[in-house]
Design an enzyme around this catalytic site. Structure first.
Site, PDB file in Angstrom:
ATOM      1  N   LYS A 276      -6.406  -5.445 -10.882  1.00 45.26           N
ATOM      2  CA  LYS A 276      -7.081  -6.320  -9.916  1.00 45.26           C
ATOM      3  C   LYS A 276      -8.327  -6.933 -10.555  1.00 45.26           C
ATOM      4  O   LYS A 276      -8.899  -6.360 -11.475  1.00 45.26           O
ATOM      5  CB  LYS A 276      -7.523  -5.493  -8.685  1.00 45.26           C
ATOM      6  CG  LYS A 276      -6.395  -5.045  -7.787  1.00 45.26           C
ATOM      7  CD  LYS A 276      -6.932  -4.268  -6.591  1.00 45.26           C
ATOM      8  CE  LYS A 276      -5.821  -3.844  -5.657  1.00 45.26           C
ATOM      9  NZ  LYS A 276      -5.104  -4.954  -5.024  1.00 45.26           N
ATOM     10  N   ASP A 287      -8.150   2.458   0.076  1.00 44.91           N
ATOM     11  CA  ASP A 287      -6.702   2.315   0.082  1.00 44.91           C
ATOM     12  C   ASP A 287      -5.983   3.592   0.544  1.00 44.91           C
ATOM     13  O   ASP A 287      -4.758   3.651   0.557  1.00 44.91           O
ATOM     14  CB  ASP A 287      -6.219   1.879  -1.313  1.00 44.91           C
ATOM     15  CG  ASP A 287      -4.998   0.985  -1.249  1.00 44.91           C
ATOM     16  OD1 ASP A 287      -4.729   0.419  -0.162  1.00 44.91           O
ATOM     17  OD2 ASP A 287      -4.294   0.856  -2.276  1.00 44.91           O
ATOM     18  N   ARG A 350       3.968   0.549  -1.302  1.00 40.39           N
ATOM     19  CA  ARG A 350       5.361   0.639  -0.854  1.00 40.39           C
ATOM     20  C   ARG A 350       6.146   1.644  -1.696  1.00 40.39           C
ATOM     21  O   ARG A 350       7.124   2.223  -1.239  1.00 40.39           O
ATOM     22  CB  ARG A 350       6.006  -0.759  -0.879  1.00 40.39           C
ATOM     23  CG  ARG A 350       5.983  -1.435  -2.206  1.00 40.39           C
ATOM     24  CD  ARG A 350       6.216  -2.951  -2.140  1.00 40.39           C
ATOM     25  NE  ARG A 350       5.007  -3.704  -1.780  1.00 40.39           N
ATOM     26  CZ  ARG A 350       4.956  -5.029  -1.680  1.00 40.39           C
ATOM     27  NH1 ARG A 350       6.043  -5.756  -1.880  1.00 40.39           N
ATOM     28  NH2 ARG A 350       3.845  -5.633  -1.362  1.00 40.39           N
TER      29      ARG A 350
HETATM   30  N1  BES Z   1      -4.043  -2.014  -1.411  1.00 43.83           N
HETATM   31  C1  BES Z   1      -3.564  -3.318  -1.678  1.00 43.83           C
HETATM   32  C2  BES Z   1      -3.615  -4.216  -0.446  1.00 43.83           C
HETATM   33  C3  BES Z   1      -4.976  -4.702  -0.040  1.00 43.83           C
HETATM   34  C4  BES Z   1      -5.619  -5.680  -0.755  1.00 43.83           C
HETATM   35  C5  BES Z   1      -5.556  -4.210   1.098  1.00 43.83           C
HETATM   36  C6  BES Z   1      -6.846  -6.143  -0.335  1.00 43.83           C
HETATM   37  C7  BES Z   1      -6.777  -4.675   1.528  1.00 43.83           C
HETATM   38  C8  BES Z   1      -7.427  -5.645   0.807  1.00 43.83           C
HETATM   39  C9  BES Z   1      -2.121  -3.257  -2.153  1.00 43.83           C
HETATM   40  O1  BES Z   1      -1.796  -2.153  -2.907  1.00 43.83           O
HETATM   41  C10 BES Z   1      -1.894  -4.447  -2.995  1.00 43.83           C
HETATM   42  O2  BES Z   1      -2.497  -4.538  -4.029  1.00 43.83           O
HETATM   43  N2  BES Z   1      -1.033  -5.344  -2.533  1.00 43.83           N
HETATM   44  C11 BES Z   1      -0.772  -6.545  -3.246  1.00 43.83           C
HETATM   45  C12 BES Z   1       0.701  -6.805  -3.174  1.00 43.83           C
HETATM   46  C13 BES Z   1       1.168  -7.890  -4.092  1.00 43.83           C
HETATM   47  C14 BES Z   1       1.052  -7.453  -5.542  1.00 43.83           C
HETATM   48  C15 BES Z   1       2.605  -8.237  -3.773  1.00 43.83           C
HETATM   49  C16 BES Z   1      -1.552  -7.673  -2.578  1.00 43.83           C
HETATM   50  O3  BES Z   1      -1.698  -7.656  -1.351  1.00 43.83           O
HETATM   51  O4  BES Z   1      -2.060  -8.515  -3.292  1.00 43.83           O
HETATM   52 ZN    ZN Z   2      -2.888  -0.460  -2.592  1.00 42.58          ZN
HETATM   53 MN    MN Z   3      -2.208  -2.418  -4.965  1.00 44.48          MN
END
Ligand code: BES
Ligand code: ZN
Ligand code: MN
Length: 515
Positions: A276, A287, A350
């Site tokens: 990230k 998370d 997931r």
């Molecule tokens: N934990 C994150 C989702 C998230 C991001 C929650 C920002 C709250 C704020 C999750 O694990 C994630 O990174 N999801 C990705 C999925 C994508 C790679 C398909 C996302 O939401 O960008």
């Molecule tokens: Zn996550």
């Molecule tokens: Mn993630």
């Protein structure tokens, strides 16, 4: 949290000895009956619309000879609906000095009738709003702060009104919910170095001391034996060993199918090799908000002892980049046997949830609800007001919506059309963990999870936008503990009285009995 209920006339409340007296004043006030000079003052304040007009929110009065309280506060609460009362009262409590010892809150001018049409149990929405306001207004995170002694409002808060005692059963529920919210906030707020999978496991174990609660915490060896290949793949980049937490609350005969709650417990999400960006990455300590809410719900359920069976499953690990970390393109075999091509290591939630959802089958559940800070896309779709709710079963979806309205912990039903899952195609595995790009990303994630839920009724709550707030007041919200507990109690009532559940009077009696 120190809160109590008291039946008290308006005159008696005005003459009560307390550090602070808060008089809740809706603009459409039902003027409380009272003959004292103090009651008279309140009527003067409310009647001509002094409060609420021209932006005046509070009228303060210090050492007023008409009152016995040291400080009197008439607080405008809009139309006097549960939501406005909650936010106004919590705000006032937060502003009081820490030395305040006693606070009395008069609800006499409120009409305590159900404030939303969907709030099924009369009074429960009020109990949640008033007790929730006290919890929000007195909460202070202290665990990793050296200098918070004396900063928290340690006051005893007395909620008083003419008929409040009639709602005492509802208040007991709201108090247990508030305790559960406090547990969820505490664990979500802790930094990731003080809230590792091991720490979460220890907290769960400690909760195993509650009546009818059994807790088992598994580590890497047991999880490998279960063949949870997707979960293990996420954990393999971290030096922190994974934990798989199983909590069983047995409040009903074993013949009764349990509700299973599954909470995403990523104690820190760096994104892994699909790393990230740095800004706000600290917030990925949240998370494990799904796991925290499941712990909080189990705390409240353990306190309330409803006649129902509940299983909590928490897969917990860190998502880290490392020489040993899983790589984009790696294919793993999930516990279900389906192989998964991990195209993006940041879609890790997931992966840990799918194995926990497969594990849930062994309980022959009545239904399964997973709770997860799953997608940024859900924040884009619904913002920070409502959690995303995904459920193909209309009855379960309606029950969850209603639990949200009753508890003030709102959710919104999202679609699950087959077409949303069409892009989940891989050339090298049965399914990929991402597909379809950014559009509708929260639904794609739900469609992925759905592939592991064919054995039971299932709902998924995406709490990415609701589990915490960012900015100057950064902190966990404890959501969706109120929704979950309200739903479980409602389910318990129905399971107890399957025949009479259609009559609302019978359903109400059943709610009482089920506790
Ligand atoms: N934990 C994150 C989702 C998230 C991001 C929650 C920002 C709250 C704020 C999750 O694990 C994630 O990174 N999801 C990705 C999925 C994508 C790679 C398909 C996302 O939401 O960008
Ligand atoms: Zn996550
Ligand atoms: Mn993630």
């Amino acid at each position: 949290m120190n809160v109590e209920l008291k039946n008290l006339s308006f005159d008696a409340a005005c003459l009560a000895r307390t550090d602070v007296l808060v008089l809740l004043a809706p603009s459409e006030a039902k003027l409380p009956a009272g003959k004292s000079a103090a009651a008279d003052w309140f009527k003067q304040v409310v009647k001509p619309g002094v409060l609420g007009k021209g932006g005046v929110q509070q009228l303060q009065s210090y050492a007023d000879p008409r009152f016995a309280a040291k400080q009197v506060l008439a607080l405008h609460v809009g139309k006097g609906d549960a939501d406005t009362v909650r936010s106004a009262l919590s705000g006032v409590l937060r502003s009081l000095p820490a030395g305040t010892k006693t606070v009395m809150v008069s609800t006499h001018a409120l009409a305590l009738t159900p404030s939303t049409a969907k709030a099924a149990t009369p009074g429960r929405d009020w109990a949640h709003a008033l007790v929730g306001a006290v919890e929000q207004g007195t909460y202070l995170y202290t665990t990793s702060k050296a200098h918070t002694v004396g900063k928290a409002l340690a006051a005893k808060v007395t909620l008083c009104g003419d008929k409040l005692q009639a709602l005492s059963a509802e208040f007991d529920v709201a108090k247990a919910v508030a305790n559960g919210v406090a547990v969820a906030k505490e664990w979500a707020n802790r930094p990731a170095n003080l809230a590792t999978p091991t720490h979460l496991g220890e907290q769960a174990k400690a909760m195993g001391r509650m009546r009818n609660m059994q807790v088992q915490v598994m580590g890497p060896k047991e999880v490998a034996k279960l063949k949870m290949g997707a979960f293990m793949a996420v954990a393999q980049g971290s030096v922190q060993p994974l934990r798989f937490i199983v909590m069983q609350y047995k409040g009903a005969p074993a013949s009764q199918a349990p509700v299973v709650l599954v909470g995403k417990g990523i104690t820190f999400d760096t994104g892994g090799i699909s790393i990230k960006p740095s800004p706000e990455m600290d917030e990925m300590k949240y998370d494990m908000g799904g796991a925290a809410s499941v712990l909080g719900a189990m705390q409240a359920i353990g306190e309330l002892q409803p006649k129902v069976n509940v299983v909590a499953l928490i897969p917990s690990c860190e998502n880290m980049p490392d020489a040993g970390a899983v790589k984009p393109g790696d294919v793993v075999t999930s516990m279900s046997g389906q192989t998964i091509e991990i195209l993006n290591t940041d879609a890790e939630g997931r992966l840990i949830l799918c194995d926990a959802l497969t594990y849930a089958t062994r309980y022959k559940p009545d239904h399964v609800i997973d709770i997860a800070t799953l997608t940024g896309a859900c924040v884009i779709a619904l913002g920070h007001v409502r959690s995303g709710m995904f459920c193909a079963d209309d009855d379960l979806a309606n029950a969850l919506s209603q639990a949200g309205e009753t508890s003030g912990d709102l959710c919104w039903r999202m679609p699950l059309d087959a077409a949303y899952g069409a892009a989940l195609k891989s050339n090298f595995a049965d399914i990929p963990n991402i597909g379809g790009g950014r559009a509708g990303g929260s639904i794609t994630a739900a469609k992925f999870l759905e592939k592991f839920t064919s054995d039971y009724k299932w709902a998924h709550l995406d709490i990415a936008g609701t589990a915490w707030v960012s900015g100057a007041n950064k902190g966990a919200t404890g959501r969706p503990v109120p929704l979950l507990v309200t739903h479980v109690l409602q389910h318990a009532a129905q399971a107890q009285a399957p025949v009479r559940a259609s009559s609302s009077a019978a359903a109400k009696r059943a709610v009482k009995k089920a506790r």
